[in-house]
Each structure stands twice: as C-alpha cells, then as structure tokens.
Design a protein around this motif. Structure first.
Motif, PDB file in Angstrom:
ATOM      1  N   UNK A 163       0.834  -1.191   0.000  1.00 21.96           N
ATOM      2  CA  UNK A 163       0.000   0.000   0.000  1.00 21.96           C
ATOM      3  C   UNK A 163       0.868   1.240   0.000  1.00 21.96           C
ATOM      4  N   UNK A 164       0.412   2.275  -0.673  1.00 16.98           N
ATOM      5  CA  UNK A 164       1.193   3.503  -0.691  1.00 16.98           C
ATOM      6  C   UNK A 164       0.270   4.719  -0.689  1.00 16.98           C
ATOM      7  N   UNK A 165       0.777   5.778  -0.087  1.00 18.79           N
ATOM      8  CA  UNK A 165       0.050   7.033  -0.018  1.00 18.79           C
ATOM      9  C   UNK A 165       1.073   8.154   0.090  1.00 18.79           C
ATOM     10  N   UNK A 166       0.755   9.315  -0.450  1.00 18.56           N
ATOM     11  CA  UNK A 166       1.639  10.464  -0.278  1.00 18.56           C
ATOM     12  C   UNK A 166       1.525  10.965   1.156  1.00 18.56           C
ATOM     13  N   UNK A 167       2.672  11.236   1.772  1.00 23.32           N
ATOM     14  CA  UNK A 167       2.694  11.657   3.175  1.00 23.32           C
ATOM     15  C   UNK A 167       3.728  12.762   3.350  1.00 23.32           C
ATOM     16  N   UNK A 168       3.641  13.443   4.476  1.00 19.99           N
ATOM     17  CA  UNK A 168       4.606  14.492   4.804  1.00 19.99           C
ATOM     18  C   UNK A 168       4.615  14.695   6.312  1.00 19.99           C
ATOM     19  N   UNK A 169       5.730  15.157   6.811  1.00 19.12           N
ATOM     20  CA  UNK A 169       5.870  15.463   8.233  1.00 19.12           C
ATOM     21  C   UNK A 169       6.234  16.928   8.373  1.00 19.12           C
ATOM     22  N   UNK A 170       5.458  17.656   9.190  1.00 20.57           N
ATOM     23  CA  UNK A 170       5.759  19.063   9.425  1.00 20.57           C
ATOM     24  C   UNK A 170       5.942  19.298  10.923  1.00 20.57           C
ATOM     25  N   UNK A 171       6.559  20.402  11.240  1.00 17.60           N
ATOM     26  CA  UNK A 171       6.781  20.767  12.645  1.00 17.60           C
ATOM     27  C   UNK A 171       5.779  21.813  13.119  1.00 17.60           C
ATOM     28  N   UNK A 172       4.755  22.055  12.307  1.00 14.13           N
ATOM     29  CA  UNK A 172       3.724  23.010  12.687  1.00 14.13           C
ATOM     30  C   UNK A 172       2.420  22.660  12.017  1.00 14.13           C
ATOM     31  N   UNK A 173       1.457  23.560  12.120  1.00  9.14           N
ATOM     32  CA  UNK A 173       0.125  23.271  11.601  1.00  9.14           C
ATOM     33  C   UNK A 173      -0.024  23.584  10.116  1.00  9.14           C
ATOM     34  N   UNK A 174       1.013  24.231   9.521  1.00  8.36           N
ATOM     35  CA  UNK A 174       0.879  24.560   8.116  1.00  8.36           C
ATOM     36  C   UNK A 174       0.867  23.291   7.265  1.00  8.36           C
ATOM     37  N   UNK A 175       0.091  23.314   6.174  1.00  2.00           N
ATOM     38  CA  UNK A 175       0.025  22.146   5.298  1.00  2.00           C
ATOM     39  C   UNK A 175       1.341  21.974   4.546  1.00  2.00           C
ATOM     40  N   UNK A 176       1.640  20.752   4.154  1.00  5.98           N
ATOM     41  CA  UNK A 176       2.944  20.488   3.518  1.00  5.98           C
ATOM     42  C   UNK A 176       3.077  21.166   2.166  1.00  5.98           C
ATOM     43  N   UNK A 177       4.299  21.562   1.844  1.00  2.52           N
ATOM     44  CA  UNK A 177       4.627  22.004   0.498  1.00  2.52           C
ATOM     45  C   UNK A 177       4.899  20.776  -0.364  1.00  2.52           C
ATOM     46  N   UNK A 178       4.851  20.983  -1.671  1.00  2.00           N
ATOM     47  CA  UNK A 178       5.074  19.871  -2.596  1.00  2.00           C
ATOM     48  C   UNK A 178       6.435  19.238  -2.383  1.00  2.00           C
ATOM     49  N   UNK A 179       7.427  20.027  -2.106  1.00  2.00           N
ATOM     50  CA  UNK A 179       8.780  19.484  -1.979  1.00  2.00           C
ATOM     51  C   UNK A 179       8.947  18.630  -0.723  1.00  2.00           C
ATOM     52  N   UNK A 180       7.989  18.697   0.205  1.00  2.06           N
ATOM     53  CA  UNK A 180       8.066  17.891   1.423  1.00  2.06           C
ATOM     54  C   UNK A 180       7.359  16.541   1.295  1.00  2.06           C
ATOM     55  N   UNK A 181       6.763  16.276   0.137  1.00  2.00           N
ATOM     56  CA  UNK A 181       6.025  15.018  -0.051  1.00  2.00           C
ATOM     57  C   UNK A 181       6.954  13.813   0.003  1.00  2.00           C
ATOM     58  N   UNK A 182       6.480  12.774   0.629  1.00  2.00           N
ATOM     59  CA  UNK A 182       7.187  11.494   0.681  1.00  2.00           C
ATOM     60  C   UNK A 182       6.220  10.390   0.276  1.00  2.00           C
ATOM     61  N   UNK A 183       6.765   9.259  -0.065  1.00  2.00           N
ATOM     62  CA  UNK A 183       5.915   8.109  -0.366  1.00  2.00           C
ATOM     63  C   UNK A 183       5.942   7.174   0.833  1.00  2.00           C
ATOM     64  N   UNK A 184       4.783   6.995   1.454  1.00  2.00           N
ATOM     65  CA  UNK A 184       4.658   6.080   2.584  1.00  2.00           C
ATOM     66  C   UNK A 184       4.209   4.724   2.059  1.00  2.00           C
ATOM     67  N   UNK A 185       5.041   3.727   2.240  1.00  2.00           N
ATOM     68  CA  UNK A 185       4.721   2.361   1.793  1.00  2.00           C
ATOM     69  C   UNK A 185       4.522   1.451   2.964  1.00  2.00           C
ATOM     70  N   UNK A 186       3.462   0.648   2.898  1.00  2.00           N
ATOM     71  CA  UNK A 186       3.265  -0.421   3.888  1.00  2.00           C
ATOM     72  C   UNK A 186       3.316  -1.745   3.130  1.00  2.00           C
TER      73      UNK A 186
END
Length: 278
Positions: free
Chosen positions: A252-275
């Motif tokens: 399974x995969x989904x686009x994910x991101x981790x931020x240090x605040x409440x702002x929504x992620x920028x495109x460059x912060x996207x990661x691929x989360x795989x299970x």
C-alpha cells in the motif's frame, strides 16, 4: 441471450419483474439470428416471435428498426431474415459477451441456468475494458499485478491487529528507492488495525515530539493523521494497494509528509509512505 436445448423456447429474461429496454431486446435478437445463421436454422419473423414469446406485431416493430439501422435485410417479405455484414459482426460481439460472462459466472460458483440468466442482463451494460479483464483472468488466471483504491481491507482481514513493515521514501529516487530523512522518526513496523467500524494503520513514532504532525493525501486533499494512544492513525481508504501475482504480497502507498507546525505540507516535502503487508 442464448438458445436452450428445447424449442420453441419463450424468452423471459432474468425475471418476470425485470424490464428490458428496446436496445437490449434488439441485441438479443441479433445474437439469436447470428447463432441461427451459424447453425443453418430457419431465421423468420414467426420463429423469432415463438422464441421470444412476442406477438408478430412486436417482432415486426423490432426488425424494421434494426433494418433501418443497417443490421437486417428481408424484412418486408416472408423470406428468411438475413443479417448484413454489420449485423453479423454486432451479433457475433453480443454472442461473445454472453458466452464469456456465462462461463465466468459459473467459475464464481453459479449453476449454469443461473449464470445464463444473469449474463443475459450483464452483457448489455458491460464495458470493453471490464470484458477484457474478465477474459484475461479466465485465460491466464491471477497473472497480473492489480491496484485498487478506497478499500477498507475488511474483505481481506478479520477484525484484529496485524504487524507489518513500512517505509518513508524520497520521491526523487525510485531505482533503487531511497529512504527519506523523516524515516527515522517512525518505527519500521506498522500495525494494521481492523474493527467492525474502521480499518487503518498505526505508525509508531520512535520519539514523540510536541508540534510534529504527520499528513497524508486523500482525494487530492491533505489530511492530518490522527494522533492516538497506539500511534499516528491513517485510514486504509487513503492508500492505493497493489496485489502482486504469485506470492500475493500486497503493498500500500500514499503520499505523506511530516511538518513541525500546523501549516500544510509544500510539494517538496512530499514522501511516499509504503506499507508492506501479506
């Protein structure tokens, strides 16, 4: 629509309370005429009326419309009806759809008569891609990698908790995939939790940190993973799952991101989360 062993046969469709459109009836007529022509049987209005349980007036109305569409000749006399080349091609296509679906439904466990009746209606609405997929499955079996989305996974797993593996990968490197810098924030073990109410994955932080938010993208929108006691929760419906041939391991995969605040992620912060689940 196919002819049975006994003649004459009155065609009734799948049930006495299921209506048929004019187009569906005319497709059935084309299929029957194609089968009769192939076997050298008589193709007259009277025989069609007996077979379908229609009046002569009803049959005449259908075949005149079909002649106007270029499917039939011989409709203004008592001579046998004859399919044009266009009608023969269309009749053959209708026959192929019907027999393929009948065989497939029997593979699913339906008795021949039941499969025959259900195929009579499905054949009129099935698309080319669906029919191609059914044909490939019947010929080659489970030979293709398949992807499905918006699934709760409850069809695959009984209620309970299942430990699997996961990884956060950079979108910049695919061959081979490289772990993202954020991958160290979470354990490489993920827990699939399935209940009667919901299903999803718990990601387990290595070290909880105040203000850190895990995001995932679902239906083109960024959503916050829910922080629960067991870990950061992402519903199964947000993932796209792939079933591989042979070993049946699902990924399974989904686009994910981790931020240090409440702002929504920028495109460059996207990661691929795989299970990786099995």
């Amino acid at each position: 629509m196919m002819e049975g062993q006994k003649t004459p046969q009155v065609y009734t469709g799948i049930g006495t309370n299921v209506p048929e459109s004019r187009e569906e009836i005319e497709e059935d007529i084309l299929e029957v005429l194609y089968r009769w022509e192939c076997t050298g049987r008589e193709t007259t209005k009277r025989r069609l009326a007996e077979y379908f349980g229609m009046s002569g007036h009803e049959v005449t109305g259908h075949i005149k419309k079909m002649a106007t569409s270029g499917y039939l000749t011989g409709t203004d006399t008592r001579e046998k009806l004859k399919l044009t080349e266009l009608g023969r091609v269309y009749g053959q296509e209708c026959h192929y759809r019907h027999t393929t679906l009948t065989d497939f439904l029997q593979m699913l466990g339906l008795e021949e008569e039941e499969a025959e009746k259900d195929a009579c209606r499905i054949e009129h609405v099935v698309g080319e891609r669906m029919l191609e997929g059914i044909t490939n499955f019947m010929v080659y079996g489970d030979m293709y990698e398949r992807t499905f989305t918006d699934s709760s996974l409850r069809i695959y797993y009984e209620p309970g908790e299942y430990p699997f593996l996961m990884g956060l990968y950079s979108l910049d490197d695919h061959y081979p995939r490289a772990f993202a810098t954020e991958s160290g924030l979470y354990s490489d073990t993920v827990t699939l939790s399935v209940t009667e109410r919901e299903s999803g994955f718990y990601l387990h932080p290595e070290e909880p940190k105040e203000g850190r938010i895990l995001w995932y993208k679902y239906k083109e929108q960024w959503e916050k993973a829910e922080a629960r006691e067991q870990g950061d929760w992402i519903p199964a419906e947000a993932f796209s799952f792939t079933i591989s041939p042979g070993d049946m391991v699902k990924e399974g995969y989904v686009l994910a991101a981790v931020t240090e605040g409440k702002e929504k992620p920028d495109t460059w912060k996207c990661r691929e989360l795989n299970v990786h689940i099995w």
